[in-house]
Enzyme design. Structure first.
Site, PDB file in Angstrom:
ATOM      1  N   GLY A  56     105.142  59.431  15.499  1.00 39.57           N
ATOM      2  CA  GLY A  56     104.878  60.351  16.270  1.00 39.57           C
ATOM      3  C   GLY A  56     105.031  61.772  15.572  1.00 39.57           C
ATOM      4  N   CYS A  83     108.896  54.544  12.661  1.00 35.52           N
ATOM      5  CA  CYS A  83     109.053  55.928  12.498  1.00 35.52           C
ATOM      6  C   CYS A  83     109.739  56.597  13.458  1.00 35.52           C
ATOM      7  CB  CYS A  83     107.682  56.511  11.902  1.00 35.52           C
ATOM      8  SG  CYS A  83     107.791  57.826  10.884  1.00 35.52           S
ATOM      9  N   TYR A  84     108.640  57.623  14.212  1.00 39.87           N
ATOM     10  CA  TYR A  84     109.272  58.358  15.199  1.00 39.87           C
ATOM     11  C   TYR A  84     110.286  57.261  16.353  1.00 39.87           C
ATOM     12  CZ  TYR A  84     110.182  61.596  19.050  1.00 39.87           C
ATOM     13  OH  TYR A  84     110.774  62.275  19.983  1.00 39.87           O
ATOM     14  N   HIS A 171     105.732  52.654   7.792  1.00 40.17           N
ATOM     15  CA  HIS A 171     104.661  52.085   8.747  1.00 40.17           C
ATOM     16  C   HIS A 171     104.038  50.648   8.449  1.00 40.17           C
ATOM     17  CE1 HIS A 171     104.111  55.890  10.946  1.00 40.17           C
ATOM     18  NE2 HIS A 171     104.507  56.220   9.872  1.00 40.17           N
ATOM     19  N   GLU A 173     102.203  48.852   9.885  1.00 42.08           N
ATOM     20  CA  GLU A 173     100.717  48.631  10.414  1.00 42.08           C
ATOM     21  C   GLU A 173      99.678  49.135   9.570  1.00 42.08           C
ATOM     22  OE1 GLU A 173     103.024  50.947  11.207  1.00 42.08           O
ATOM     23  OE2 GLU A 173     102.127  52.747  12.048  1.00 42.08           O
ATOM     24  N   SER A 225      71.618  48.200  23.739  1.00 42.46           N
ATOM     25  CA  SER A 225      70.845  49.126  22.559  1.00 42.46           C
ATOM     26  C   SER A 225      70.468  48.353  21.314  1.00 42.46           C
ATOM     27  CB  SER A 225      72.055  49.872  22.133  1.00 42.46           C
ATOM     28  OG  SER A 225      72.872  49.116  21.531  1.00 42.46           O
ATOM     29  N   GLY A 226      70.446  46.981  21.572  1.00 41.15           N
ATOM     30  CA  GLY A 226      70.392  46.233  20.235  1.00 41.15           C
ATOM     31  C   GLY A 226      71.616  46.217  19.182  1.00 41.15           C
ATOM     32  N   GLY A 227      72.462  47.115  19.346  1.00 44.57           N
ATOM     33  CA  GLY A 227      73.921  47.203  18.663  1.00 44.57           C
ATOM     34  C   GLY A 227      74.551  45.856  19.141  1.00 44.57           C
ATOM     35  N   VAL A 228      75.728  45.739  18.150  1.00 43.22           N
ATOM     36  CA  VAL A 228      76.410  44.472  18.622  1.00 43.22           C
ATOM     37  C   VAL A 228      77.459  44.498  19.730  1.00 43.22           C
ATOM     38  CG1 VAL A 228      78.066  45.234  16.858  1.00 43.22           C
ATOM     39  CG2 VAL A 228      78.134  42.937  17.590  1.00 43.22           C
ATOM     40  N   ASP A 229      77.842  45.944  19.895  1.00 43.17           N
ATOM     41  CA  ASP A 229      78.829  45.967  21.097  1.00 43.17           C
ATOM     42  C   ASP A 229      78.195  45.584  22.200  1.00 43.17           C
ATOM     43  OD1 ASP A 229      80.003  47.083  18.888  1.00 43.17           O
ATOM     44  OD2 ASP A 229      79.907  49.351  19.596  1.00 43.17           O
ATOM     45  N   SER A 230      77.109  46.312  22.757  1.00 44.08           N
ATOM     46  CA  SER A 230      76.507  46.062  24.171  1.00 44.08           C
ATOM     47  C   SER A 230      75.956  44.537  24.029  1.00 44.08           C
ATOM     48  CB  SER A 230      75.145  46.914  24.279  1.00 44.08           C
ATOM     49  OG  SER A 230      74.512  47.022  23.160  1.00 44.08           O
ATOM     50  N   ALA A 231      75.458  44.053  23.051  1.00 46.57           N
ATOM     51  CA  ALA A 231      75.101  42.369  23.121  1.00 46.57           C
ATOM     52  C   ALA A 231      76.313  41.553  23.384  1.00 46.57           C
ATOM     53  CB  ALA A 231      74.679  42.127  21.643  1.00 46.57           C
ATOM     54  N   LYS A 372      85.587  47.200  16.065  1.00 51.32           N
ATOM     55  CA  LYS A 372      84.266  46.639  15.787  1.00 51.32           C
ATOM     56  C   LYS A 372      84.462  45.412  15.206  1.00 51.32           C
ATOM     57  CE  LYS A 372      80.880  48.446  15.277  1.00 51.32           C
ATOM     58  NZ  LYS A 372      79.928  48.793  16.425  1.00 51.32           N
TER      59      LYS A 372
HETATM   60  N1  LIG Z   1      69.239  52.876  23.627  1.00 57.13           N
HETATM   61  C1  LIG Z   1      70.349  52.452  24.614  1.00 57.13           C
HETATM   62  N2  LIG Z   1      69.607  51.760  25.962  1.00 57.13           N
HETATM   63  C2  LIG Z   1      70.769  51.257  26.671  1.00 57.13           C
HETATM   64  N3  LIG Z   1      72.056  51.646  26.441  1.00 57.13           N
HETATM   65  C3  LIG Z   1      72.491  51.974  25.101  1.00 57.13           C
HETATM   66  C4  LIG Z   1      71.373  52.619  24.305  1.00 57.13           C
HETATM   67  N4  LIG Z   1      72.125  53.126  23.400  1.00 57.13           N
HETATM   68  C5  LIG Z   1      73.437  53.116  23.509  1.00 57.13           C
HETATM   69  N5  LIG Z   1      73.651  52.218  24.880  1.00 57.13           N
HETATM   70  C6  LIG Z   1      74.815  51.931  25.550  1.00 57.13           C
HETATM   71  O1  LIG Z   1      75.900  52.652  24.964  1.00 57.13           O
HETATM   72  C7  LIG Z   1      76.990  51.608  24.716  1.00 57.13           C
HETATM   73  C8  LIG Z   1      77.528  52.519  23.194  1.00 57.13           C
HETATM   74  O2  LIG Z   1      76.588  52.745  22.216  1.00 57.13           O
HETATM   75  P1  LIG Z   1      76.998  52.018  20.782  1.00 57.13           P
HETATM   76  O3  LIG Z   1      76.079  52.581  19.750  1.00 57.13           O
HETATM   77  O4  LIG Z   1      78.599  52.624  20.489  1.00 57.13           O
HETATM   78  O5  LIG Z   1      77.247  50.712  20.835  1.00 57.13           O
HETATM   79  P2  LIG Z   1      76.093  49.624  20.614  1.00 57.13           P
HETATM   80  O6  LIG Z   1      74.819  50.157  20.288  1.00 57.13           O
HETATM   81  O7  LIG Z   1      76.171  48.650  21.360  1.00 57.13           O
HETATM   82  O8  LIG Z   1      76.568  48.770  19.159  1.00 57.13           O
HETATM   83  P3  LIG Z   1      76.816  49.676  17.611  1.00 57.13           P
HETATM   84  O9  LIG Z   1      78.078  50.542  17.717  1.00 57.13           O
HETATM   85  O10 LIG Z   1      76.872  48.443  16.789  1.00 57.13           O
HETATM   86  O11 LIG Z   1      75.478  50.325  17.450  1.00 57.13           O
HETATM   87  C9  LIG Z   1      76.198  50.845  23.902  1.00 57.13           C
HETATM   88  O12 LIG Z   1      77.124  49.594  23.811  1.00 57.13           O
HETATM   89  C10 LIG Z   1      75.243  50.402  25.385  1.00 57.13           C
HETATM   90  O13 LIG Z   1      76.016  50.025  26.523  1.00 57.13           O
HETATM   91  N1  LIG Z   2     105.082  59.463  11.362  1.00 62.50           N
HETATM   92  C1  LIG Z   2     106.134  59.753  12.168  1.00 62.50           C
HETATM   93  O1  LIG Z   2     106.485  59.015  13.337  1.00 62.50           O
HETATM   94  C2  LIG Z   2     107.084  60.941  12.007  1.00 62.50           C
HETATM   95  C3  LIG Z   2     108.207  61.283  12.457  1.00 62.50           C
HETATM   96  C4  LIG Z   2     108.984  62.355  12.445  1.00 62.50           C
HETATM   97  N2  LIG Z   2     108.038  63.424  12.886  1.00 62.50           N
HETATM   98  C5  LIG Z   2     109.147  62.857  11.103  1.00 62.50           C
HETATM   99  O2  LIG Z   2     108.720  63.555  10.528  1.00 62.50           O
HETATM  100  O3  LIG Z   2     110.114  62.153  10.337  1.00 62.50           O
HETATM  101 MG   LIG Z   3      74.640  51.514  19.042  1.00 61.74          MG
END
Ligand SMILES: Nc1ncnc2c1ncn2[C@@H]1O[C@H](COP(=O)(O)OP(=O)(O)OP(=O)(O)O)[C@@H](O)[C@H]1O
Ligand SMILES: NC(=O)CC[C@H](N)C(=O)O
Ligand SMILES: [Mg+2]
Ligand SMILES: O=c1[nH]c(=O)c2[nH+]cn([C@@H]3O[C@H](COP(=O)(O)O)[C@@H](O)[C@H]3O)c2[nH]1
Length: 517
Positions: A56, A83-84, A171, A173, A225-231, A372
């Site tokens: 932080g 870290c912090y 870090h 991570e 949307s046809g994108g992977v998240d909504s699918a 993602k």
């Molecule tokens: N044309 C659309 N019609 C209906 N819903 C949509 C449309 N575009 C986006 N959304 C909604 O908004 C959400 C966020 O959009 P986003 O583009 O982040 O995700 P995605 O389209 O599913 O996947 P990707 O990020 O891979 O494009 C979607 O998951 C969906 O629920």
């Molecule tokens: N990245 C951090 O967590 C920084 C911790 C604190 N602010 C420092 O400078 O030491």
């Molecule tokens: Mg999308």
């Protein structure tokens, strides 16, 4: 089904809290992020298997800096400070933290001590770790063994195995820290004694159970949307409540060439899920007419999406109202919209920060804490076709945030042509999988002079923005082969009459973002 005991990541305003959470998942352990303002009693009420304290921006000795309640350490729950979090833990337990003037940022050699303890055992000297600190632990608390040092940090790591606590100044991570994942894994498995039983399949089971509980026997619609998240979101909900789900695809007129047809055809063929297609082109373009401010565009689009979903819901509802709206929202959408703990609003993603205040739907967002690449893994496990899973992300606001200036049919048509050429050439070069996303941006209010066919042209520039990324949180510009860039440039300037100049965006994220608006 019960939720597994979580590892809580306490967020002190870190850049990397979400990264810590996903590294914990990579160690096959379930995790949740909580704000540092949450009282310790509330954290303990979640029955955590361990607690990780994030980094932080504050200094622990500064007035008003977030502190850790001693109750956390009396609870017997294993704790790991980063870290912090490491500094705050040292101070809370009676150690000393000071500003020594030795700041370390970026790659730093770490020297594990011979008594390297569990985290650093058998790791080599001069281990490259990623540091980002100005303060130091100068004295470890009683009962802790110092297990490593660096040039700027006399106490760079410590452990108290009896109390099941450890901490590091660097870090683990971030991808740049060598063996970082291994150190986190050792804390979770070997110090905290957590069984590595949590897998992406668990996400499926957990989410299916959670969706059933939330939705019951009610009807649900899903923005698709046809994108992977909504699918993937739709597939999870379908698995949970079957035909209670209807997907709604909105053609808002801001789509790329061929997209609407493709979604209609491929999605239903692949999944058998009910789909309603709404032609909302006039509505969106009308609402956007003359608007140039990016945030205003995003808010308008977010609102119009919901209005269209409401109208679709009224038509779909067999009995009464549809209460639930499924969205494929991911963690980066939430964070960028300013939804983290004390995080800045970078841009309002239409599905989070762009939602209207009078939203009546209850949201079902099974992917809200994921990234993602994790969602893609889920998609493959759920049996979605590879082409859908590996599709490049495309933002919900579509081409509206890739036209710099006001959006209208004519400009959309120009951008669509340029975008199609870029996508075709990328695919032809076999580079789809090597590139995370490839926005093409039209600078609609900019003109430049060119010479075409011995005549003067005064056209618009188009920007190519191919990027590589792991999770869209950070990105770098893709070093596409020059031949490919050249082909795209030649084709766009030859085939798109309004465009006489093509430029390449060579900015990483940060400082740029992926989209221009
Ligand atoms: N044309 C659309 N019609 C209906 N819903 C949509 C449309 N575009 C986006 N959304 C909604 O908004 C959400 C966020 O959009 P986003 O583009 O982040 O995700 P995605 O389209 O599913 O996947 P990707 O990020 O891979 O494009 C979607 O998951 C969906 O629920
Ligand atoms: N990245 C951090 O967590 C920084 C911790 C604190 N602010 C420092 O400078 O030491
Ligand atoms: Mg999308
Ligand atoms: O559905 C979406 N609605 C939005 O409002 C939105 N804004 C950005 N993006 C996508 O998010 C990722 C990160 O984008 P930025 O680097 O531009 O912030 C990239 O993948 C962007 O395409 C959006 N997706």
């Amino acid at each position: 089904m019960s939720t597994p005991r979580p590892v809580l990541v306490v967020d002190f305003g870190a850049q990397y809290a979400q990264l810590i959470a996903r590294r914990v998942r990579e160690a096959k352990v379930y995790s949740e992020i909580v704000p540092h303002s949450m009282p310790v009693s509330e954290m303990l009420a979640k029955n955590p298997a361990a607690i990780i304290l994030s980094g932080g921006p504050s200094s622990v000795y500064a007035p008003g800096a977030p502190q850790i309640d001693a109750g956390m350490f009396n609870s017997g729950v294993p704790v790991f400070g980063i870290c912090y979090g490491f500094q705050a833990m040292a101070q809370a337990l009676g150690g000393t933290v000071a500003q020594t003037g030795n700041r370390e940022y970026g790659g730093t050699p770490l020297h594990p001590r011979p008594e390297a303890g569990v985290l650093l055992r058998d790791l080599p000297d001069d281990l490259p770790v990623w540091m980002s600190h100005g303060d130091c632990v100068t004295e470890a608390p009683v009962g802790f063994t110092v297990t490593a040092e660096s040039a700027g940090a006399p106490v760079a790591a410590f452990e108290d195995l009896t109390g099941r606590r450890a901490g590091v100044q660097f870090h683990p991570e971030v991808g740049h820290t060598a063996h970082g994942q291994e150190m986190l894994t050792r804390f979770l498995h070997d110090i905290a004694g957590i069984e590595p039983t949590w897998t992406p399949e668990n996400i499926i089971d957990e989410q299916v159970a959670r969706i059933r509980e939330q939705v019951g026997d009610k009807e649900v619609i899903c923005g698709l949307s046809g994108g992977v998240d909504s699918a993937v979101a739709a597939a999870l909900v379908h698995k949970a409540v079957g035909d209670q789900l209807t997907c709604v695809f909105v053609d808002h007129g801001l789509l790329r060439a061929g997209e609407a047809e493709q979604v209609e055809k491929d999605y239903v063929a692949a999944t058998g899920i009910k789909l309603k297609v709404v032609d909302a082109r006039e509505r969106f373009l009308g609402a956007l007419a003359g608007v140039t401010d990016p945030e205003q565009k995003r808010k308008i689009i977010g609102r119009e999406f919901i209005r269209v979903f409401e109208a679709a819901a009224r038509e779909i509802a067999a009995h009464g109202d549809v209460e639930f709206l499924v969205q494929g929202t991911l963690y980066p959408d939430v964070v960028e919209s300013g939804g983290g703990t004390g995080t800045a609003n970078i841009k309002s993603h239409h599905n989070v920060g762009g939602l209207p205040e009078d939203l009546k739907f209850a949201l079902v967002e099974p992917l809200r804490t994921l990234f993602k690449d994790e969602v893609r893994t889920l998609g493959l496990q759920l049996g979605l076709p590879e082409a859908m899973v590996w599709r490049h992300p495309f933002p919900g606001p579509g081409l509206a945030i890739r036209i710099i200036g006001a959006v209208d049919e004519e400009r959309l048509a120009v951008l669509r042509k340029a975008d199609l050429i870029a996508r075709q050439e990328l695919s032809a070069a076999g580079l789809d999988r090597g590139v995370w996303q490839f926005p093409v941006v039209l600078l609609a209010d900019v003109r430049s002079v060119g010479v075409q066919g011995d005549g003067r042209s005064y056209g618009h520039p188009v920007v190519l923005r191919p990027v590589s990324s792991e999770d869209a949180m950070t990105a770098d510009w893709s070093r596409l082969p020059y031949e490919v860039v050249a082909r795209i440039s030649t084709r766009i300037t030859n085939e798109v009459a309004e465009v006489n100049r093509v430029v390449l965006d060579v900015t990483s994220k940060p400082p740029g973002t992926i989209e221009w608006e």
